[in-house]
Write a protein that holds these residues in place. Structure first.
Motif, PDB file in Angstrom:
ATOM      1  N   SER A   1       0.731  -1.477   0.162  1.00  0.00           N
ATOM      2  CA  SER A   1       0.066   0.320   0.101  1.00  0.00           C
ATOM      3  C   SER A   1       1.084   1.172   0.191  1.00  0.00           C
ATOM      4  CB  SER A   1      -0.843   0.247   1.446  1.00  0.00           C
ATOM      5  OG  SER A   1      -0.074   0.163   2.086  1.00  0.00           O
ATOM      6  N   LEU A   2       1.840   1.334  -0.045  1.00  0.00           N
ATOM      7  CA  LEU A   2       2.860   2.684  -0.186  1.00  0.00           C
ATOM      8  C   LEU A   2       3.308   2.986  -1.524  1.00  0.00           C
ATOM      9  CD1 LEU A   2       5.926   0.527   2.311  1.00  0.00           C
ATOM     10  CD2 LEU A   2       4.707   1.838   3.228  1.00  0.00           C
ATOM     11  N   GLY A   3       3.071   4.078  -1.173  1.00  0.00           N
ATOM     12  CA  GLY A   3       3.953   5.336  -2.679  1.00  0.00           C
ATOM     13  C   GLY A   3       4.157   6.156  -2.781  1.00  0.00           C
ATOM     14  N   MET A   4       3.745   6.753  -3.012  1.00  0.00           N
ATOM     15  CA  MET A   4       5.326   8.398  -3.003  1.00  0.00           C
ATOM     16  C   MET A   4       4.243   9.388  -1.494  1.00  0.00           C
ATOM     17  SD  MET A   4       5.002  11.369  -5.631  1.00  0.00           S
ATOM     18  CE  MET A   4       5.882  10.923  -6.838  1.00  0.00           C
TER      19      MET A   4
ATOM     20  N   LEU B   1      -7.852  15.613  -1.251  1.00  0.00           N
ATOM     21  CA  LEU B   1      -7.338  15.751  -2.916  1.00  0.00           C
ATOM     22  C   LEU B   1      -6.629  14.411  -3.598  1.00  0.00           C
ATOM     23  CD1 LEU B   1      -4.041  18.399  -2.723  1.00  0.00           C
ATOM     24  CD2 LEU B   1      -5.628  18.650  -3.338  1.00  0.00           C
ATOM     25  N   PRO B   2      -6.911  14.123  -4.708  1.00  0.00           N
ATOM     26  CA  PRO B   2      -7.255  13.274  -5.460  1.00  0.00           C
ATOM     27  C   PRO B   2      -5.870  12.343  -4.951  1.00  0.00           C
ATOM     28  CG  PRO B   2      -8.185  14.114  -6.849  1.00  0.00           C
ATOM     29  CD  PRO B   2      -7.858  15.245  -6.003  1.00  0.00           C
TER      30      PRO B   2
ATOM     31  N   GLY C   1       1.675  12.660 -10.664  1.00  0.00           N
ATOM     32  CA  GLY C   1      -0.022  14.190 -10.980  1.00  0.00           C
ATOM     33  C   GLY C   1       0.013  14.658  -9.443  1.00  0.00           C
ATOM     34  N   SER C   2       0.707  13.573  -8.046  1.00  0.00           N
ATOM     35  CA  SER C   2      -0.060  13.804  -6.809  1.00  0.00           C
ATOM     36  C   SER C   2       1.047  15.524  -6.463  1.00  0.00           C
ATOM     37  CB  SER C   2       0.172  12.785  -6.129  1.00  0.00           C
ATOM     38  OG  SER C   2      -0.573  11.949  -5.691  1.00  0.00           O
ATOM     39  N   LEU C   3       1.967  15.594  -6.947  1.00  0.00           N
ATOM     40  CA  LEU C   3       3.129  16.478  -6.565  1.00  0.00           C
ATOM     41  C   LEU C   3       1.750  17.646  -7.205  1.00  0.00           C
ATOM     42  CD1 LEU C   3       5.401  17.749  -5.241  1.00  0.00           C
ATOM     43  CD2 LEU C   3       6.903  17.516  -6.790  1.00  0.00           C
ATOM     44  N   GLU C   4       1.595  18.055  -8.353  1.00  0.00           N
ATOM     45  CA  GLU C   4       1.141  18.991  -9.497  1.00  0.00           C
ATOM     46  C   GLU C   4      -0.015  19.739  -8.571  1.00  0.00           C
ATOM     47  OE1 GLU C   4       1.766  16.122 -10.869  1.00  0.00           O
ATOM     48  OE2 GLU C   4       3.933  16.768 -12.000  1.00  0.00           O
TER      49      GLU C   4
END
Length: 303
Positions: A225-228, A248-249, A270-273
């Motif tokens: 389940s780890l992500g950025m 945020l999505p 996409g998340s960082l943006e």
């Protein structure tokens, strides 16, 4: 199958270092052998190379039983261990020629193979250099050239990119894929998740000598389940602003410790943006923002 390991057990005194381990490696793949420090990776490799005795189990390489005196098997194996193993008093060319000569006695054939190994690892401009004049990355390339000059069918690479610069690391990874493409089967260990994702087709994860999982890199990513992870410094964020970040999505978690805001995202892109756009929209002053993917140690703990 190139490698078949069945019910391998190895003890050091009362310590069971390898516990009933079974796996196989197919022809032409880059097989990742991964695990935290002390998980048994090096012990397993040394058993496969018949450098260590073991209590029970069977090891076959190229369909034949592996033994200490199985020189017909060993001549088709190349080994590049984590510690650079070269002769400091010999030049780059002389080192590669020496190690190639352990397998190839014909001088004309060996000369051709040495030149190919030098070209393959990009060491042409350094062929007359002594090892002490080489950078860490070039030493690693020399170490690889010594291990693969005789064109082995099976290559063991034990953390070959440790302590090298990004450019040399990329060169080494490109070289490993080129070795695969020319027909070699590779067993690879690393502490870098991005390397595993780049070059490995299947991955065996060890912990305390046991197989935790044998998966493709795609299945490995699906298992965790780890992500950025994205962090930045910001002062005086309101509860509503923190909740807005969490909404945020792709964002799965938001934590605040003092002025440091940490977010986890299940997405790589996409998340960082979106975070930057939200901070701008909310007129939130920030600095020291950066993102990172999970390390292999994070993955091991998660699994």
């Amino acid at each position: 199958m190139i490698i078949e390991v069945s019910h391998l057990k190895k003890r050091y005194g009362s310590l069971l270092a390898v516990d009933d381990l079974s796996f196989s490696v197919e022809k032409g793949e880059v097989f990742g052998l991964l695990g935290p420090n002390g998980s048994g990776k090096t012990t397993v490799i040394n058993c496969m190379l018949s450098l260590l005795s073991y209590e029970s189990g069977d090891i076959k390489i190229f369909g034949k039983e592996m033994r200490p005196d199985a020189y017909d098997i060993k001549k088709d194996i190349g080994v590049v261990m984590q510690n650079v193993a070269i002769f400091p008093e010999l030049s780059v060319y002389e080192n590669i020629d020496y190690f190639c000569g352990l397998y190839i006695t014909d001088k004309k054939t060996r000369k051709t193979l040495v030149e190919e190994a030098i070209a393959f690892t990009g060491l042409h401009d350094f062929r007359k250099f002594l090892p002490r004049k080489l950078s860490g990355g070039l030493l690693r390339r020399l170490n690889i050239a010594c291990g693969i000059a005789h064109k082995p069918k099976l290559i063991f690479l034990d953390e070959p990119t440790v302590a090298v610069d990004p450019q040399s690391r990329n060169k080494i990874l490109e070289g490993i894929l080129a070795l695969r493409d020319r027909g070699s089967t590779i067993v690879y260990t690393s502490h870098y998740m991005e390397e595993v994702e780049t070059i490995c087709s299947r991955i065996l994860i060890l912990d305390k000598g046991k197989a935790v999982a044998t998966v493709t890199k795609e299945k490995l990513k699906a298992m965790i389940s780890l992500g950025m992870k994205i962090t930045f410094d910001a002062q005086d964020l309101t509860r509503a602003q923190l909740q807005g970040l969490e909404a945020l999505p792709g964002i799965t978690e938001v934590q605040q410790k003092g002025s440091v805001i940490s977010l986890k995202s299940k997405e790589e892109n996409g998340s960082l943006e979106r975070i930057l756009a939200y901070l701008k929209d909310q007129h939130i002053a920030y600095n020291n923002i950066h993102s990172e993917m999970p390390t292999l140690n994070d993955v091991f703990l998660e699994i």
